[in-house]
Scaffold this motif. Sequence first.
Motif, PDB file in Angstrom:
ATOM      1  N   VAL A  30      14.707 -30.274  44.206  1.00 13.17           N
ATOM      2  CA  VAL A  30      15.265 -28.919  44.239  1.00 13.17           C
ATOM      3  C   VAL A  30      15.617 -28.581  45.686  1.00 13.17           C
ATOM      4  N   PRO A  31      16.896 -28.318  46.000  1.00 11.95           N
ATOM      5  CA  PRO A  31      17.278 -27.995  47.378  1.00 11.95           C
ATOM      6  C   PRO A  31      16.474 -26.816  47.927  1.00 11.95           C
ATOM      7  N   LYS A  32      16.042 -26.949  49.156  1.00  7.70           N
ATOM      8  CA  LYS A  32      15.252 -25.886  49.788  1.00  7.70           C
ATOM      9  C   LYS A  32      16.121 -24.719  50.232  1.00  7.70           C
ATOM     10  N   THR A  33      17.405 -24.983  50.424  1.00  7.90           N
ATOM     11  CA  THR A  33      18.343 -23.930  50.809  1.00  7.90           C
ATOM     12  C   THR A  33      19.634 -24.134  50.028  1.00  7.90           C
ATOM     13  N   GLY A  34      20.464 -23.103  50.019  1.00  6.70           N
ATOM     14  CA  GLY A  34      21.768 -23.208  49.382  1.00  6.70           C
ATOM     15  C   GLY A  34      21.736 -22.880  47.909  1.00  6.70           C
ATOM     16  N   GLY A  35      22.913 -22.557  47.384  1.00  7.92           N
ATOM     17  CA  GLY A  35      23.029 -22.202  45.984  1.00  7.92           C
ATOM     18  C   GLY A  35      22.804 -23.390  45.067  1.00  7.92           C
ATOM     19  N   VAL A  36      22.143 -23.149  43.943  1.00  4.02           N
ATOM     20  CA  VAL A  36      21.874 -24.214  42.986  1.00  4.02           C
ATOM     21  C   VAL A  36      21.680 -23.607  41.599  1.00  4.02           C
ATOM     22  N   ALA A  60      17.071 -16.306  39.807  1.00  6.15           N
ATOM     23  CA  ALA A  60      17.724 -15.226  39.061  1.00  6.15           C
ATOM     24  C   ALA A  60      17.946 -15.676  37.620  1.00  6.15           C
ATOM     25  N   PHE A  61      17.408 -14.901  36.678  1.00  8.33           N
ATOM     26  CA  PHE A  61      17.606 -15.167  35.258  1.00  8.33           C
ATOM     27  C   PHE A  61      18.606 -14.165  34.698  1.00  8.33           C
ATOM     28  N   ILE A 106      28.035 -15.812  40.099  1.00  6.10           N
ATOM     29  CA  ILE A 106      28.789 -16.570  41.102  1.00  6.10           C
ATOM     30  C   ILE A 106      28.544 -16.078  42.529  1.00  6.10           C
ATOM     31  N   PRO A 107      28.572 -14.770  42.813  1.00  5.94           N
ATOM     32  CA  PRO A 107      28.287 -14.333  44.192  1.00  5.94           C
ATOM     33  C   PRO A 107      26.887 -14.726  44.660  1.00  5.94           C
ATOM     34  N   LEU A 108      25.913 -14.699  43.758  1.00  9.44           N
ATOM     35  CA  LEU A 108      24.557 -15.098  44.138  1.00  9.44           C
ATOM     36  C   LEU A 108      24.521 -16.566  44.539  1.00  9.44           C
ATOM     37  N   LEU A 109      25.165 -17.402  43.745  1.00 10.00           N
ATOM     38  CA  LEU A 109      25.181 -18.835  44.043  1.00 10.00           C
ATOM     39  C   LEU A 109      25.911 -19.124  45.343  1.00 10.00           C
ATOM     40  N   ARG A 110      27.028 -18.456  45.547  1.00 14.28           N
ATOM     41  CA  ARG A 110      27.783 -18.663  46.785  1.00 14.28           C
ATOM     42  C   ARG A 110      27.021 -18.150  48.005  1.00 14.28           C
ATOM     43  N   ALA A 111      26.094 -17.219  47.776  1.00 22.37           N
ATOM     44  CA  ALA A 111      25.283 -16.685  48.870  1.00 22.37           C
ATOM     45  C   ALA A 111      24.024 -17.520  49.107  1.00 22.37           C
ATOM     46  N   LEU A 141      31.435 -25.252  38.460  1.00 23.71           N
ATOM     47  CA  LEU A 141      32.761 -25.469  39.038  1.00 23.71           C
ATOM     48  C   LEU A 141      33.260 -24.235  39.771  1.00 23.71           C
ATOM     49  N   ALA A 142      32.990 -23.046  39.208  1.00 24.82           N
ATOM     50  CA  ALA A 142      33.466 -21.808  39.834  1.00 24.82           C
ATOM     51  C   ALA A 142      32.729 -21.507  41.133  1.00 24.82           C
ATOM     52  N   ALA A 143      31.434 -21.772  41.170  1.00 23.12           N
ATOM     53  CA  ALA A 143      30.636 -21.449  42.356  1.00 23.12           C
ATOM     54  C   ALA A 143      30.609 -22.590  43.365  1.00 23.12           C
ATOM     55  N   GLY A 144      30.942 -23.824  42.914  1.00 21.12           N
ATOM     56  CA  GLY A 144      30.929 -24.968  43.818  1.00 21.12           C
ATOM     57  C   GLY A 144      29.543 -25.351  44.285  1.00 21.12           C
ATOM     58  N   VAL A 145      28.560 -25.316  43.373  1.00 20.99           N
ATOM     59  CA  VAL A 145      27.178 -25.644  43.724  1.00 20.99           C
ATOM     60  C   VAL A 145      26.664 -26.748  42.791  1.00 20.99           C
ATOM     61  N   PRO A 146      25.619 -27.461  43.195  1.00 20.20           N
ATOM     62  CA  PRO A 146      25.063 -28.520  42.348  1.00 20.20           C
ATOM     63  C   PRO A 146      24.245 -27.950  41.195  1.00 20.20           C
ATOM     64  N   VAL A 147      24.042 -28.801  40.201  1.00 16.97           N
ATOM     65  CA  VAL A 147      23.196 -28.468  39.062  1.00 16.97           C
ATOM     66  C   VAL A 147      21.963 -29.355  39.115  1.00 16.97           C
TER      67      VAL A 147
END
Length: 230
Positions: A30-36, A60-61, A106-111, A141-147
């Motif tokens: 699990v990444p320690k930083t960044g959106g996921v 965030a649920f 999406i804004p949460l993930l990008r933040a 795909l929209a947020a550009g973050v890993p799963v």
Amino acid sequence: MPPLYSIGKLTVGPALLLGWRPKVEGWENVPKTGGVILAANHLSVADEYFLGAVLPRHVAFWAKAEYFDGTGVRGLLTKGLVTGLGAIRVERGGGRAALSAFDGAIPLLRAGRQVAVFPEGTRSPDGRLYRGRTGVARLALAAGVPVVPVGISGTDEIQPIGRLWPKLKPGRITFRFGKPLDFIGRGDGRSEMRRITDEVMSEIQRLTGQEYVPRYAPPRAAPGGAAAAE
């Protein structure tokens, strides 16, 4: 971290870890930083609060819109709870209303935040893993973050569907976190989103060992709890 969530991490979280002693494998994935996006199988309402307890960062649920719009004492308390925990509002209707959940995530993930998604769309009625809905692919795909695929086991034993409080059975719950899946650069057509979703579900199945059912889980008669990506 939302204020009420922070309080929970200092109070409820340690109590859950001490009382139920959930096992955690692959925590380093699990990444320690960044959106996921945390994409998990869904066995019980307990999945949500134990997942929040085992991870140090805010998760965030998604919660149905009714929880944000209640009236009276109970409604106001519920609204304060989901808001204080940093939940994402989900409209149950279709069309533009349903897409509001993505607008919130999406804004949460990008933040750089973590968002939990249950691709099956509802809790499994029989412990098997059902076909995933493509919302997890659209969100990634929209947020550009890993799963990060998450395999959960044991929560249905301590808190089966219909039970209000979890049974105190230490050591029965296990969380397995798989390696992050990066889908950046993949197409956003319907067939590609289905392939991405199937890849995520395959990884979840590998982590849980559940029997896979190649159809969507049947809807529950009385929906409740956090919503999943449809």
